[in-house]
Design a protein around this motif. Structure first.
Motif, PDB file in Angstrom:
ATOM      1  N   LYS A   1      -5.099   2.871 -12.132  1.00  0.00           N
ATOM      2  CA  LYS A   1      -5.663   1.857 -11.475  1.00  0.00           C
ATOM      3  C   LYS A   1      -4.239   1.377 -10.733  1.00  0.00           C
ATOM      4  CE  LYS A   1      -8.594  -0.835 -13.626  1.00  0.00           C
ATOM      5  NZ  LYS A   1      -8.998  -1.902 -14.360  1.00  0.00           N
ATOM      6  N   VAL A   2      -4.646   0.854  -9.648  1.00  0.00           N
ATOM      7  CA  VAL A   2      -3.691   0.125  -8.860  1.00  0.00           C
ATOM      8  C   VAL A   2      -3.962  -1.224  -8.349  1.00  0.00           C
ATOM      9  CG1 VAL A   2      -2.625   0.486  -6.383  1.00  0.00           C
ATOM     10  CG2 VAL A   2      -3.320   2.237  -7.736  1.00  0.00           C
ATOM     11  N   THR A   3      -3.199  -2.093  -8.423  1.00  0.00           N
ATOM     12  CA  THR A   3      -3.353  -3.697  -7.920  1.00  0.00           C
ATOM     13  C   THR A   3      -2.145  -3.517  -6.771  1.00  0.00           C
ATOM     14  OG1 THR A   3      -3.692  -4.101 -10.027  1.00  0.00           O
ATOM     15  CG2 THR A   3      -3.041  -5.845  -8.459  1.00  0.00           C
ATOM     16  N   TYR A   4      -2.509  -4.329  -5.609  1.00  0.00           N
ATOM     17  CA  TYR A   4      -1.875  -4.406  -4.608  1.00  0.00           C
ATOM     18  C   TYR A   4      -1.707  -5.723  -4.009  1.00  0.00           C
ATOM     19  CZ  TYR A   4       0.234  -3.962   0.015  1.00  0.00           C
ATOM     20  OH  TYR A   4       0.969  -4.467   1.135  1.00  0.00           O
ATOM     21  N   GLY A   5      -0.628  -6.404  -3.762  1.00  0.00           N
ATOM     22  CA  GLY A   5      -0.784  -7.477  -2.801  1.00  0.00           C
ATOM     23  C   GLY A   5       0.362  -8.433  -3.367  1.00  0.00           C
ATOM     24  N   ARG A   6       0.929  -9.344  -2.355  1.00  0.00           N
ATOM     25  CA  ARG A   6       1.858 -10.269  -2.647  1.00  0.00           C
ATOM     26  C   ARG A   6       1.489 -11.220  -3.965  1.00  0.00           C
ATOM     27  NH1 ARG A   6       5.981 -11.062   0.609  1.00  0.00           N
ATOM     28  NH2 ARG A   6       5.869  -9.171   1.983  1.00  0.00           N
ATOM     29  N   GLY A   7       2.528 -11.474  -4.769  1.00  0.00           N
ATOM     30  CA  GLY A   7       2.156 -12.121  -5.830  1.00  0.00           C
ATOM     31  C   GLY A   7       1.416 -11.510  -6.961  1.00  0.00           C
ATOM     32  N   SER A   8       0.947 -10.097  -6.899  1.00  0.00           N
ATOM     33  CA  SER A   8       0.196  -9.535  -8.001  1.00  0.00           C
ATOM     34  C   SER A   8       1.014  -9.187  -9.238  1.00  0.00           C
ATOM     35  CB  SER A   8      -0.199  -8.325  -7.392  1.00  0.00           C
ATOM     36  OG  SER A   8       0.741  -7.169  -7.058  1.00  0.00           O
TER      37      SER A   8
ATOM     38  N   GLN B   1       0.127 -11.091 -12.132  1.00  0.00           N
ATOM     39  CA  GLN B   1      -1.113 -10.229 -13.079  1.00  0.00           C
ATOM     40  C   GLN B   1      -0.556  -9.504 -14.277  1.00  0.00           C
ATOM     41  OE1 GLN B   1      -3.643 -10.957  -9.157  1.00  0.00           O
ATOM     42  NE2 GLN B   1      -4.431  -9.167 -10.359  1.00  0.00           N
TER      43      GLN B   1
ATOM     44  N   THR C   1      -3.170  -7.937 -17.302  1.00  0.00           N
ATOM     45  CA  THR C   1      -3.515  -6.680 -16.992  1.00  0.00           C
ATOM     46  C   THR C   1      -3.268  -5.654 -18.261  1.00  0.00           C
ATOM     47  OG1 THR C   1      -2.758  -6.720 -14.650  1.00  0.00           O
ATOM     48  CG2 THR C   1      -3.050  -4.385 -15.646  1.00  0.00           C
TER      49      THR C   1
ATOM     50  N   GLN D   1      -1.264   2.802 -14.767  1.00  0.00           N
ATOM     51  CA  GLN D   1      -1.533   1.362 -13.926  1.00  0.00           C
ATOM     52  C   GLN D   1      -0.256   1.297 -13.192  1.00  0.00           C
ATOM     53  OE1 GLN D   1      -3.893  -1.356 -14.172  1.00  0.00           O
ATOM     54  NE2 GLN D   1      -2.954  -1.926 -12.227  1.00  0.00           N
TER      55      GLN D   1
ATOM     56  N   HIS E   1      -5.706 -10.467  -7.148  1.00  0.00           N
ATOM     57  CA  HIS E   1      -5.717  -9.295  -6.336  1.00  0.00           C
ATOM     58  C   HIS E   1      -6.738  -8.475  -7.314  1.00  0.00           C
ATOM     59  CE1 HIS E   1      -2.584 -10.640  -3.833  1.00  0.00           C
ATOM     60  NE2 HIS E   1      -2.090 -11.145  -4.710  1.00  0.00           N
ATOM     61  N   LYS E   2      -7.396  -7.558  -6.492  1.00  0.00           N
ATOM     62  CA  LYS E   2      -8.121  -6.355  -6.971  1.00  0.00           C
ATOM     63  C   LYS E   2      -7.364  -5.505  -7.770  1.00  0.00           C
ATOM     64  CE  LYS E   2     -12.007  -6.267  -3.651  1.00  0.00           C
ATOM     65  NZ  LYS E   2     -12.706  -5.519  -3.137  1.00  0.00           N
ATOM     66  N   ASN E   3      -7.806  -5.037  -8.868  1.00  0.00           N
ATOM     67  CA  ASN E   3      -7.194  -4.033  -9.752  1.00  0.00           C
ATOM     68  C   ASN E   3      -8.010  -2.623  -9.421  1.00  0.00           C
ATOM     69  OD1 ASN E   3      -5.530  -2.544 -11.396  1.00  0.00           O
ATOM     70  ND2 ASN E   3      -5.821  -3.557 -13.179  1.00  0.00           N
ATOM     71  N   PHE E   4      -7.797  -1.962  -8.499  1.00  0.00           N
ATOM     72  CA  PHE E   4      -8.642  -0.811  -8.101  1.00  0.00           C
ATOM     73  C   PHE E   4      -8.490   0.456  -9.007  1.00  0.00           C
ATOM     74  CE2 PHE E   4      -8.952   2.601  -5.199  1.00  0.00           C
ATOM     75  CZ  PHE E   4     -10.365   2.888  -5.261  1.00  0.00           C
ATOM     76  N   LYS E   5      -9.737   0.727  -9.417  1.00  0.00           N
ATOM     77  CA  LYS E   5      -9.767   2.094 -10.304  1.00  0.00           C
ATOM     78  C   LYS E   5      -9.988   3.226  -9.384  1.00  0.00           C
ATOM     79  CE  LYS E   5     -10.924   4.742 -13.789  1.00  0.00           C
ATOM     80  NZ  LYS E   5     -10.645   5.946 -13.397  1.00  0.00           N
ATOM     81  N   ASN E   6      -9.156   3.963  -9.525  1.00  0.00           N
ATOM     82  CA  ASN E   6      -8.912   5.401  -8.748  1.00  0.00           C
ATOM     83  C   ASN E   6     -10.108   6.587  -9.381  1.00  0.00           C
ATOM     84  OD1 ASN E   6      -7.411   5.412  -6.401  1.00  0.00           O
ATOM     85  ND2 ASN E   6      -5.669   5.425  -7.888  1.00  0.00           N
TER      86      ASN E   6
ATOM     87  N   PHE F   1      -2.693  -2.692   2.528  1.00  0.00           N
ATOM     88  CA  PHE F   1      -2.968  -1.301   1.714  1.00  0.00           C
ATOM     89  C   PHE F   1      -4.633  -0.955   2.390  1.00  0.00           C
ATOM     90  CE2 PHE F   1      -4.853   0.683  -1.964  1.00  0.00           C
ATOM     91  CZ  PHE F   1      -3.706   1.370  -2.620  1.00  0.00           C
TER      92      PHE F   1
ATOM     93  N   TYR G   1     -10.695  -1.616  -0.893  1.00  0.00           N
ATOM     94  CA  TYR G   1      -9.715  -2.414  -1.006  1.00  0.00           C
ATOM     95  C   TYR G   1      -9.776  -3.806  -0.179  1.00  0.00           C
ATOM     96  CZ  TYR G   1      -5.949  -3.367  -4.136  1.00  0.00           C
ATOM     97  OH  TYR G   1      -5.220  -3.703  -5.133  1.00  0.00           O
TER      98      TYR G   1
END
Lengths: 360, 360
Positions: free
Chosen positions: A11-18, A21, A25, A172, B3-8, B211, B255
């Motif tokens: 799993k990947v979270t991307y973004g300013r301020g993330s 979280q 998480t 993650q 921010h979304k936590n994206f599952k690959n 992203f 995303y």
């Protein structure tokens, strides 16, 4: 030829301020295992704002690790593992917050907390016996691709080589571009160039394919915007891009292979302790005949940012030193094979590699 | 904003001929669960070469499913699930081999084999209660992004909406560009345009970020090479690229978000049964004011490949029909929000959407 079956980050979270979280998480993992977490944080952040935002719980172990004196070693990971186990037993997970070295320590530690003996036993491809524990990476420098790669590079008594398997890949990753804003300018350059070189090497070799090329092309596009474009420089917009470039560059090399610069870089680092990204730059400036296009652009970026790289290093290296360096490098045959094809051994031998090192 | 936590996708194999690795890829899963596998294969391949290369074992169930008459429905998935369970109990895993519809059926089936009741209960975000079983996707048409997305779109009695959660994402995808070589020319175009429209919609809206944009840019670059470049057309080199473009376009929208064309497309498909990719093309030709740049390029691609799309469809639609279509569309508020921002409700209402449908 068998096609690689490539393991993604779960799993990947991307973004300013993330980064804020992080606590939420890992909460489900905490609840499932009902155990503490280990934080591995770059010593650089001790006393800084980030150190107050770790979202750790009282039971957690927080290690601030100084990665400046040397690159991660097998001994370092082994003793850290032993200490953690003896203190509090196996944790729920490991969180790495820092640059490529911290990412490598966190990944290796995750594996070594469940695999017995020294990490030297597992340096290589698919030597690890059991899945590691949950591990989460938060890069604070972008470029090495360590956040996405399936290897945890360690320097051992005999070799510099990664613990490389599917289980090495992070469960993650949290990509928060705000965290890379304070990277010192020279390291911002060297680490970014690691990504750039990943892409150049990935696309120039026999393992290149449409999948790795697509990642490499986009990563190169982003590198060009960050280091050469009208708006080049350390801006927040460019930090957003560099973080994605690093990820994509890492995916490009994972699905292809690195080449001559990385093979030499491992030799330089193993024998002289030179930091990986910096070593790549020191070497790549001399590879104009092997990667002409990439080299031209690299020199423009060097120029644009007024980076000065050391020259004439090799005048202090005797033949034994050069042989030692070349021996490390030639033991990475997949890189040479990728770069020069099936006939690589006709061209590449210890003398050839020593000749390349003499350019430095 | 969270921010979304994206599952690959857990694992991805890419390359010409990689389909032949299917058997060895699922072998460890077979051994762990010691149960049979279910194959869901597009009926199109019945009697064709691919049907002899499924690498299935005698105990496996192989279903050839005709997805031409209608898009996957909740009822279809429910009865398939019931039949499978009553025949042989819960399998080790589900393998989907086909286009977007087959991908959706395989993903939905994986979830419905462990979640009780009708799939209509789970249409929406994070309504699924338990992880599904192992599921593997082998796309034979590229474009929908269904191989990478976290949704399994089903048409139910009330809505066309996906089963959307982390568990929907495939455990394994095998991307073999050889499999898309025989796609009929018109569907090669429509499905590729689905990818193209994903990227245009993803980057034109408030959820766009560095992203998703990086994935969208590279996917668009590949689409341009495949559909507009000097070497445009159905060649093996372009099949390699299109397969990557589809994956990256899917990641771009995941995303970020899709927009107006997709919101309308769901309305058109739900009421008239129009196939998704084709519906997108039928609609996108009329969205020049909303996506001017993307629209211009789309029309060039239409032109270059001599594609003729139907006109004046709306003359046969009475007000009740238009209202029904618009009602489906307006119930996708996240798409409208993405496209027009926080104020979207000032602009978008049933009449506005009916007006858009009247353009068709």
């Amino acid at each position: 030829m068998e096609h690689k079956n490539f393991k993604n980050i779960d799993k990947v979270t991307y973004g300013r301020g993330s980064f804020s979280q992080l606590g939420q998480t890992i909460e489900p993992i905490r609840q499932t295992h009902n155990r503490y977490f280990v934080y591995i944080v770059d010593q650089y952040f001790k006393g800084k704002d980030l150190a107050n935002r770790l979202q750790n719980k009282p039971e957690d172990l927080v290690y601030f690790i100084d990665v400046d004196p040397y690159e991660p070693t097998t001994e370092q990971v082994d003793s850290l593992r032993d200490e953690i186990i003896s203190k509090k037993g196996v944790p729920s997970g490991v969180i790495g917050i820092g640059g490529g070295s911290i990412m490598d320590i966190a990944k290796a530690l995750s594996l070594m907390l469940t695999n017995e003996g020294s990490s030297t036993l597992y340096q290589g491809l698919n030597l690890v016996k059991k899945p590691g524990i949950y591990h989460l990476g938060v890069p604070t420098i972008s470029g090495t691709g360590a956040e996405v790669s399936m290897t945890a590079v360690l320097t051992g008594p005999e070799k510099k080589l990664g613990l490389k398997c599917d289980w090495t890949v992070f469960n993650q990753v949290i990509l928060d571009p705000e965290l890379i804003a304070s990277v010192p300018r020279d390291w911002w350059f060297y680490t970014g160039m690691d990504t750039y070189i990943h892409c150049i090497e990935s696309e120039n070799g026999i393992r290149n394919n449409a999948f790795s090329l697509a990642y490499g092309e986009q990563s190169l596009k982003l590198c060009r915007e960050v280091y050469l474009g009208d708006k080049a420089g350390q801006t927040s917009e460019n930090d957003d891009k560099l973080m994605v470039a690093s990820l994509m560059g890492g995916l490009s090399l994972t699905y292809s292979e690195v080449g001559v610069c990385h093979a030499l870089s491992y030799g330089l680092s193993k024998i002289h302790g030179t930091r990986h990204c910096y070593a790549n730059c020191v070497i790549f400036q001399h590879l104009g005949d092997i990667y002409p296009q990439g080299h031209r652009e690299f020199m423009r970026m060097i120029d644009k940012h007024g980076i000065s790289l050391p020259q004439h290093l090799s005048k202090d290296w005797d033949d034994a030193t050069l042989t030692a360096m070349a021996t490390v490098s030639i033991n990475l045959p997949f890189m040479w094979h990728h770069a020069f094809g099936d006939d690589w051994q006709k061209k590449v031998n210890l003398d050839y590699i020593k000749g390349l090192f003499k350019r430095l």
